[in-house]
Structures are given as structure tokens and as C-alpha cells.
Scaffold this motif. Sequence first.
Motif, PDB file in Angstrom:
ATOM      1  N   GLN A 174      32.756  44.167  58.887  1.00  0.00           N
ATOM      2  CA  GLN A 174      33.227  44.261  57.504  1.00  0.00           C
ATOM      3  C   GLN A 174      32.118  43.964  56.498  1.00  0.00           C
ATOM      4  OE1 GLN A 174      36.026  45.643  56.925  1.00  0.00           O
ATOM      5  NE2 GLN A 174      36.604  45.608  59.091  1.00  0.00           N
ATOM      6  N   GLN A 175      30.920  43.771  56.997  1.00  0.00           N
ATOM      7  CA  GLN A 175      29.753  43.535  56.132  1.00  0.00           C
ATOM      8  C   GLN A 175      28.776  44.701  56.229  1.00  0.00           C
ATOM      9  OE1 GLN A 175      28.104  39.503  56.694  1.00  0.00           O
ATOM     10  NE2 GLN A 175      30.041  38.920  57.651  1.00  0.00           N
ATOM     11  N   ARG A 176      29.315  45.903  56.443  1.00  0.00           N
ATOM     12  CA  ARG A 176      28.493  47.092  56.573  1.00  0.00           C
ATOM     13  C   ARG A 176      28.980  48.175  55.624  1.00  0.00           C
ATOM     14  NH1 ARG A 176      28.439  47.395  63.236  1.00  0.00           N
ATOM     15  NH2 ARG A 176      27.239  45.480  63.574  1.00  0.00           N
ATOM     16  N   GLY A 177      28.055  49.020  55.193  1.00  0.00           N
ATOM     17  CA  GLY A 177      28.425  50.185  54.403  1.00  0.00           C
ATOM     18  C   GLY A 177      28.579  49.903  52.925  1.00  0.00           C
ATOM     19  N   GLU A 178      29.211  50.855  52.246  1.00  0.00           N
ATOM     20  CA  GLU A 178      29.419  50.784  50.798  1.00  0.00           C
ATOM     21  C   GLU A 178      30.700  49.999  50.509  1.00  0.00           C
ATOM     22  OE1 GLU A 178      27.186  52.005  48.702  1.00  0.00           O
ATOM     23  OE2 GLU A 178      25.963  52.776  50.362  1.00  0.00           O
ATOM     24  N   CYS A 179      30.616  49.013  49.629  1.00  0.00           N
ATOM     25  CA  CYS A 179      31.749  48.105  49.402  1.00  0.00           C
ATOM     26  C   CYS A 179      32.201  48.099  47.944  1.00  0.00           C
ATOM     27  CB  CYS A 179      31.372  46.679  49.793  1.00  0.00           C
ATOM     28  SG  CYS A 179      30.854  46.491  51.524  1.00  0.00           S
ATOM     29  N   VAL A 180      33.520  48.132  47.762  1.00  0.00           N
ATOM     30  CA  VAL A 180      34.134  47.919  46.455  1.00  0.00           C
ATOM     31  C   VAL A 180      35.079  46.726  46.601  1.00  0.00           C
ATOM     32  CG1 VAL A 180      35.481  48.897  44.560  1.00  0.00           C
ATOM     33  CG2 VAL A 180      34.073  50.400  45.995  1.00  0.00           C
ATOM     34  N   ILE A 181      34.942  45.745  45.720  1.00  0.00           N
ATOM     35  CA  ILE A 181      35.832  44.582  45.724  1.00  0.00           C
ATOM     36  C   ILE A 181      36.704  44.643  44.482  1.00  0.00           C
ATOM     37  CG2 ILE A 181      35.984  42.067  45.711  1.00  0.00           C
ATOM     38  CD1 ILE A 181      33.157  41.992  46.906  1.00  0.00           C
ATOM     39  N   LEU A 182      38.002  44.490  44.670  1.00  0.00           N
ATOM     40  CA  LEU A 182      38.940  44.463  43.548  1.00  0.00           C
ATOM     41  C   LEU A 182      39.680  43.135  43.576  1.00  0.00           C
ATOM     42  CD1 LEU A 182      39.241  47.445  45.221  1.00  0.00           C
ATOM     43  CD2 LEU A 182      40.159  48.042  42.987  1.00  0.00           C
ATOM     44  N   VAL A 183      39.818  42.515  42.424  1.00  0.00           N
ATOM     45  CA  VAL A 183      40.478  41.213  42.325  1.00  0.00           C
ATOM     46  C   VAL A 183      41.541  41.289  41.234  1.00  0.00           C
ATOM     47  CG1 VAL A 183      40.172  38.747  41.934  1.00  0.00           C
ATOM     48  CG2 VAL A 183      38.341  40.066  43.010  1.00  0.00           C
ATOM     49  N   ALA A 184      42.728  40.803  41.553  1.00  0.00           N
ATOM     50  CA  ALA A 184      43.805  40.793  40.564  1.00  0.00           C
ATOM     51  C   ALA A 184      43.421  39.932  39.375  1.00  0.00           C
ATOM     52  CB  ALA A 184      45.086  40.265  41.201  1.00  0.00           C
ATOM     53  N   GLY A 185      43.858  40.330  38.202  1.00  0.00           N
ATOM     54  CA  GLY A 185      43.615  39.542  37.008  1.00  0.00           C
ATOM     55  C   GLY A 185      44.422  38.251  37.022  1.00  0.00           C
ATOM     56  N   ARG A 186      44.035  37.356  36.155  1.00  0.00           N
ATOM     57  CA  ARG A 186      44.747  36.084  36.066  1.00  0.00           C
ATOM     58  C   ARG A 186      46.081  36.283  35.371  1.00  0.00           C
ATOM     59  NH1 ARG A 186      42.319  30.673  33.121  1.00  0.00           N
ATOM     60  NH2 ARG A 186      44.284  29.546  32.922  1.00  0.00           N
ATOM     61  N   GLY A 187      47.151  35.879  36.024  1.00  0.00           N
ATOM     62  CA  GLY A 187      48.487  36.050  35.471  1.00  0.00           C
ATOM     63  C   GLY A 187      49.156  34.727  35.180  1.00  0.00           C
ATOM     64  N   GLU A 188      50.446  34.792  34.893  1.00  0.00           N
ATOM     65  CA  GLU A 188      51.186  33.573  34.567  1.00  0.00           C
ATOM     66  C   GLU A 188      51.216  32.608  35.741  1.00  0.00           C
ATOM     67  OE1 GLU A 188      55.032  34.637  33.194  1.00  0.00           O
ATOM     68  OE2 GLU A 188      54.309  35.714  31.425  1.00  0.00           O
ATOM     69  N   GLU A 189      51.274  33.162  36.956  1.00  0.00           N
ATOM     70  CA  GLU A 189      51.289  32.302  38.145  1.00  0.00           C
ATOM     71  C   GLU A 189      49.985  31.505  38.244  1.00  0.00           C
ATOM     72  OE1 GLU A 189      51.660  32.651  43.026  1.00  0.00           O
ATOM     73  OE2 GLU A 189      51.961  34.409  41.754  1.00  0.00           O
ATOM     74  N   ALA A 190      48.853  32.176  37.955  1.00  0.00           N
ATOM     75  CA  ALA A 190      47.562  31.489  38.003  1.00  0.00           C
ATOM     76  C   ALA A 190      47.498  30.394  36.944  1.00  0.00           C
ATOM     77  CB  ALA A 190      46.433  32.494  37.800  1.00  0.00           C
ATOM     78  N   ASP A 191      48.059  30.676  35.758  1.00  0.00           N
ATOM     79  CA  ASP A 191      48.078  29.670  34.702  1.00  0.00           C
ATOM     80  C   ASP A 191      48.887  28.442  35.130  1.00  0.00           C
ATOM     81  OD1 ASP A 191      46.540  31.203  33.000  1.00  0.00           O
ATOM     82  OD2 ASP A 191      48.258  32.152  32.049  1.00  0.00           O
ATOM     83  N   ALA A 192      50.004  28.708  35.809  1.00  0.00           N
ATOM     84  CA  ALA A 192      50.842  27.605  36.266  1.00  0.00           C
ATOM     85  C   ALA A 192      50.113  26.771  37.322  1.00  0.00           C
ATOM     86  CB  ALA A 192      52.157  28.144  36.832  1.00  0.00           C
ATOM     87  N   LYS A 193      49.386  27.473  38.242  1.00  0.00           N
ATOM     88  CA  LYS A 193      48.625  26.750  39.265  1.00  0.00           C
ATOM     89  C   LYS A 193      47.534  25.901  38.638  1.00  0.00           C
ATOM     90  CE  LYS A 193      49.247  29.808  43.256  1.00  0.00           C
ATOM     91  NZ  LYS A 193      48.556  30.693  44.214  1.00  0.00           N
TER      92      LYS A 193
END
Length: 274
Positions: free
Chosen positions: A217-236
Amino acid sequence: MSAPLGCLWVVATPIGHRDDLSARAIETLRAVAVIAAEDTRHSRPLLLHHNIDTPLIALHEHNERDAVEAIVRRMQGGEAVALISDAGTPLISDPGFRLVRAARAAGIRCIPVPGACAAIAALSVAGLPSDRFVFEGFLPPKAAARRSRLQELAGDARTLIFYESSHRVAESLADMRDVFGAGREAVLARELTKLFETVLGEPLGLLAARVTADPDQQRGECVILVAGRGEEADAKLAEGRRVFAILREELPPAKAAKLAAAISGAPRRALYES
């Protein structure tokens, strides 16, 4: 087709599968006087595969500043030029910006021939919110600068899209886990449209561990996508700060932040710096 005189075609090429080159792109590349390619050695096999024998010239990050003037003069003289990159849509983390800007400044028509783009292809299959997103390209290669940029993005509510090199993908995922929190949703899209295409979607803590443990999984062309910060993240984060404040009365700040993050799921760094 006959290409309009004195224009610049900006042509998207496949990110992996050669047959993703559109019929319009093939027709355009056959009709222009010359193709400006990021790497002529890389592009030639693709063109030969589609029976395109148009002459190639190099336009890459090391010669773009010097080559632009000559290419613009050719278009001003009536030649149609096509711009391609090694893969995907030109200018998207690839050379071409200076050429397009100079062409437009000279009154030359710039025509897009849309097609593949790794960032959009990854977003389309990630299962993360796609109504609002931001493309960040490549993060800084040095760890301190990379973490600093991630910290600036930690509060963004939009889906975050990054390109990353194979030899830094594990480090970047670990930094994202530490900055965004182990529970933040993320996706690694690797080798899209190619033989070993994989799309892995897990919380950052699990995804970082999985990639670190699996060299494939550390080979080739990589795109990383991360969810934005939402209300759940604010609560955490709010809960993490509450726990951190209690623990800090009895423990050193670093240890208190580590325990508070484990209890609440909030980013350790955000707690330590709060």
C-alpha cells in the motif's frame, strides 16, 4: 478535424488506463502542429498506442519559464499547439500554468479537452461528502512543515484531497492521524485505473496502521482524501478539552493530552496546544 489556427488545446490524458483517452482528445492531438509534453519519453508510447504521430516538444517544470516564449510565438504565427502532462489534466499539480497564462495574455484562445483527473476520480468513489471539497495537491515533504499545514486545515469543513508520493504516504497518514484525530474518516485511492487499483476507506487511525504494516500500500500513485471537520469532531474536541483540563491537574501536559485523546477521540495535538 482541422485545429483552429493559433490556439492552445489543453488536453487531459489517462491517469493509467490508455483507453481512457477520449475520442476528441485523440482527434485533437492528431490535428495540432505540435504537442508540448511534460516528458516526451513518457508520452510517446501513449501517442503511438493511438496512432498519433504529431511532433513532440518538452515542457516541464525545469524549462517552462524559458520555453513558453517560443511556444507562444509559434501560436502567434498560426500554429495550433496541444498541451499534455504525464497523466491526467495539465496544470493540476503539473506544469503548464505559465504557458496558459502567457497564451491568454497574448490573446490566444485556450481550449480545454477534459478527461481524467486523479483527484476527481478518487473523490467519485471515496464515499466522502463531495458537494464541497478542497484540493491541496502535495503536502510539504519535510515533517514539520507538513504538520503545520495540516494544522491549518484541521478545522476545514470541506473534504480534503491530497496527492502524495509512495515513499511518504505512510508518514503523511500518521501525521494526519495525529493532527485530525484517529477517528476522522479517510480514504487512500492508489493506482487508480491501473492493474493494482485499491480504494481503502477507514478512520485515520486504522488506515495509517494498515498502510504502515503493508508495503504494497506504499507503492504507486496515491490520492488521500480526508473528511472535513463536522459537528461530531467539534463535540469530540470539546470533550477532549474537558478531559485534558482534568488530567492536567495531575499529569504533565504531554501525557495528559495523550490520555485525553485516547479517551475522547479528539486530536492529541489540538488538545496539547489548546
